[in-house]
Write a protein that holds these residues in place. Structure first.
Motif, PDB file in Angstrom:
ATOM      1  N   SER A 106      38.745  85.252  10.391  1.00  0.00           N
ATOM      2  CA  SER A 106      37.871  85.550   9.241  1.00  0.00           C
ATOM      3  C   SER A 106      36.485  84.998   9.542  1.00  0.00           C
ATOM      4  O   SER A 106      36.343  83.817   9.845  1.00  0.00           O
ATOM      5  N   TYR A 107      35.497  85.853   9.464  1.00  0.00           N
ATOM      6  CA  TYR A 107      34.125  85.447   9.808  1.00  0.00           C
ATOM      7  C   TYR A 107      33.488  84.645   8.684  1.00  0.00           C
ATOM      8  O   TYR A 107      32.611  83.816   8.914  1.00  0.00           O
ATOM      9  N   TYR A 108      33.955  84.901   7.463  1.00  0.00           N
ATOM     10  CA  TYR A 108      33.341  84.264   6.291  1.00  0.00           C
ATOM     11  C   TYR A 108      34.346  83.386   5.548  1.00  0.00           C
ATOM     12  O   TYR A 108      35.558  83.572   5.639  1.00  0.00           O
ATOM     13  N   TYR A 109      33.826  82.446   4.807  1.00  0.00           N
ATOM     14  CA  TYR A 109      34.638  81.451   4.118  1.00  0.00           C
ATOM     15  C   TYR A 109      35.310  82.029   2.887  1.00  0.00           C
ATOM     16  O   TYR A 109      34.695  82.757   2.100  1.00  0.00           O
ATOM     17  N   ASN A 110      36.576  81.727   2.741  1.00  0.00           N
ATOM     18  CA  ASN A 110      37.340  82.057   1.547  1.00  0.00           C
ATOM     19  C   ASN A 110      37.748  80.739   0.906  1.00  0.00           C
ATOM     20  O   ASN A 110      38.486  79.955   1.513  1.00  0.00           O
ATOM     21  N   SER A 115      39.592  79.158   6.464  1.00  0.00           N
ATOM     22  CA  SER A 115      38.881  80.401   6.790  1.00  0.00           C
ATOM     23  C   SER A 115      37.511  80.105   7.392  1.00  0.00           C
ATOM     24  O   SER A 115      37.056  78.959   7.442  1.00  0.00           O
ATOM     25  N   GLY A 116      36.870  81.184   7.852  1.00  0.00           N
ATOM     26  CA  GLY A 116      35.462  81.126   8.216  1.00  0.00           C
ATOM     27  C   GLY A 116      35.134  80.674   9.621  1.00  0.00           C
ATOM     28  O   GLY A 116      33.976  80.429   9.934  1.00  0.00           O
ATOM     29  N   ASN A 117      36.140  80.600  10.528  1.00  0.00           N
ATOM     30  CA  ASN A 117      35.858  80.204  11.912  1.00  0.00           C
ATOM     31  C   ASN A 117      35.767  81.405  12.847  1.00  0.00           C
ATOM     32  O   ASN A 117      35.855  81.261  14.064  1.00  0.00           O
ATOM     33  N   LYS A 119      33.305  83.166  13.721  1.00  0.00           N
ATOM     34  CA  LYS A 119      32.162  83.139  14.647  1.00  0.00           C
ATOM     35  C   LYS A 119      32.555  82.460  15.945  1.00  0.00           C
ATOM     36  O   LYS A 119      32.224  82.933  17.045  1.00  0.00           O
ATOM     37  N   GLN A 158      34.481  93.108  11.389  1.00  0.00           N
ATOM     38  CA  GLN A 158      33.398  92.126  11.359  1.00  0.00           C
ATOM     39  C   GLN A 158      32.735  92.027  12.729  1.00  0.00           C
ATOM     40  O   GLN A 158      31.517  91.864  12.820  1.00  0.00           O
ATOM     41  N   ASN A 180      37.951  88.577   2.856  1.00  0.00           N
ATOM     42  CA  ASN A 180      36.488  88.462   2.884  1.00  0.00           C
ATOM     43  C   ASN A 180      35.894  89.705   2.234  1.00  0.00           C
ATOM     44  O   ASN A 180      35.482  90.646   2.922  1.00  0.00           O
TER      45      ASN A 180
END
Length: 263
Positions: A106-110, A115-117, A119, A158, A180
């Motif tokens: 997941s590119y964005y934080y949930n 989540s969110g790593n 990148k 993404q 996301n």
């Protein structure tokens, strides 16, 4: 690095299939650990030719029953059929991080989940895996694909939006857009290059309370049909489709033919 890969290739197990599979661990500065990758090459691999390449997530579930936690994509069987039809490609399976999977895909934080790593995970592919593949195999840089299911489908679309100059095709299977929601907004999807090819599927049975995979796919489709032409984008919802490997395995070859067999 090339000599290391040659050594690994000498210890390939084909499991009765003509393709060759190499296994390698790559230490990632971005992920802070070593990660398994598997490289499957066509049975008639010719170093004088160039080949499309497809990077796939959840590498444990692609071909080895002993590694899969929910069945496999039957990749060797599927690729054998494609070879008979004249379509050869290199597939790079990238192992997921186990308990880190949600965060990495997941590119964005949930706020409700790890989540969110994404990148860091995509940087691992771009900066640490791709150089190994590009230096050891002849890759058609105009046909670099990415594919995955569920969260793997999410991070794949993404990747198209965040790195449109790298990825030219994508197989988006049962994408977890709910994780996301920003990903299906028009402003975000319009970041995808107009030269991209996308094959997207989900099943009508993939509805779990408020999480409705086909409904979210239709939302994404309404934008992508404005970004891409009909010959570049296919979106299908199958009545019998479930959130399971057997479904994704069944649909793999049709996706590959749409994504790669066009010039």
């Amino acid at each position: 690095m090339k000599s290391l890969l040659v050594i690994i290739l000498s210890f390939i197990s084909t499991l009765g299939f003509a393709q060759k599979i190499a296994h390698q661990k790559i230490f990632s500065e971005h992920l802070g650990e070593a990660r398994d990758i598997w490289i499957i090459t066509p049975s008639g691999y010719d170093s004088g030719k160039t080949y499309p390449v497809l990077y796939m997530h959840d590498g444990q579930n692609l071909w080895y029953d002993s590694l899969a936690y929910a069945g496999t994509w039957q990749l060797q069987e599927n690729l054998s059929v494609l070879e008979k039809e004249g379509l050869e490609l290199i597939v790079v399976g990238i192992a997921n991080g186990g308990e880190k999977r949600m965060a990495e895909l997941s590119y964005y934080y949930n706020p409700d989940h790890s989540s969110g790593n994404g990148k860091d995970y995509l940087s691992f592919i771009l900066e640490e895996v791709m150089p190994v593949i590009n230096s050891n195999f002849n890759i058609d840089k105009d046909k670099v694909g990415i594919m995955g299911s569920s969260l793997g489908g999410l991070i794949s679309i993404q990747a198209l939006a965040e790195f449109p100059e790298v990825f030219t095709v994508a197989g988006i299977f049962s994408p977890a857009f709910w994780f996301n929601p920003k990903t299906i907004e028009r402003e975000y999807l319009e970041k995808i290059s107009s030269d991209t090819r996308i094959y997207m599927i989900s099943g009508a049975k993939e509805v779990y309370g408020e999480v409705d995979f086909p409904k979210d796919q239709v939302k994404a489709e309404s934008v992508l049909t404005d970004v891409l032409t009909q010959s570049q984008f296919k979106s299908l919802i199958h009545e019998d489709g479930e959130h399971k490997e057997w479904y994704w395995a069944r649909e793999f070859n049709d996706a590959i033919k749409f994504l790669f067999k066009w010039k």
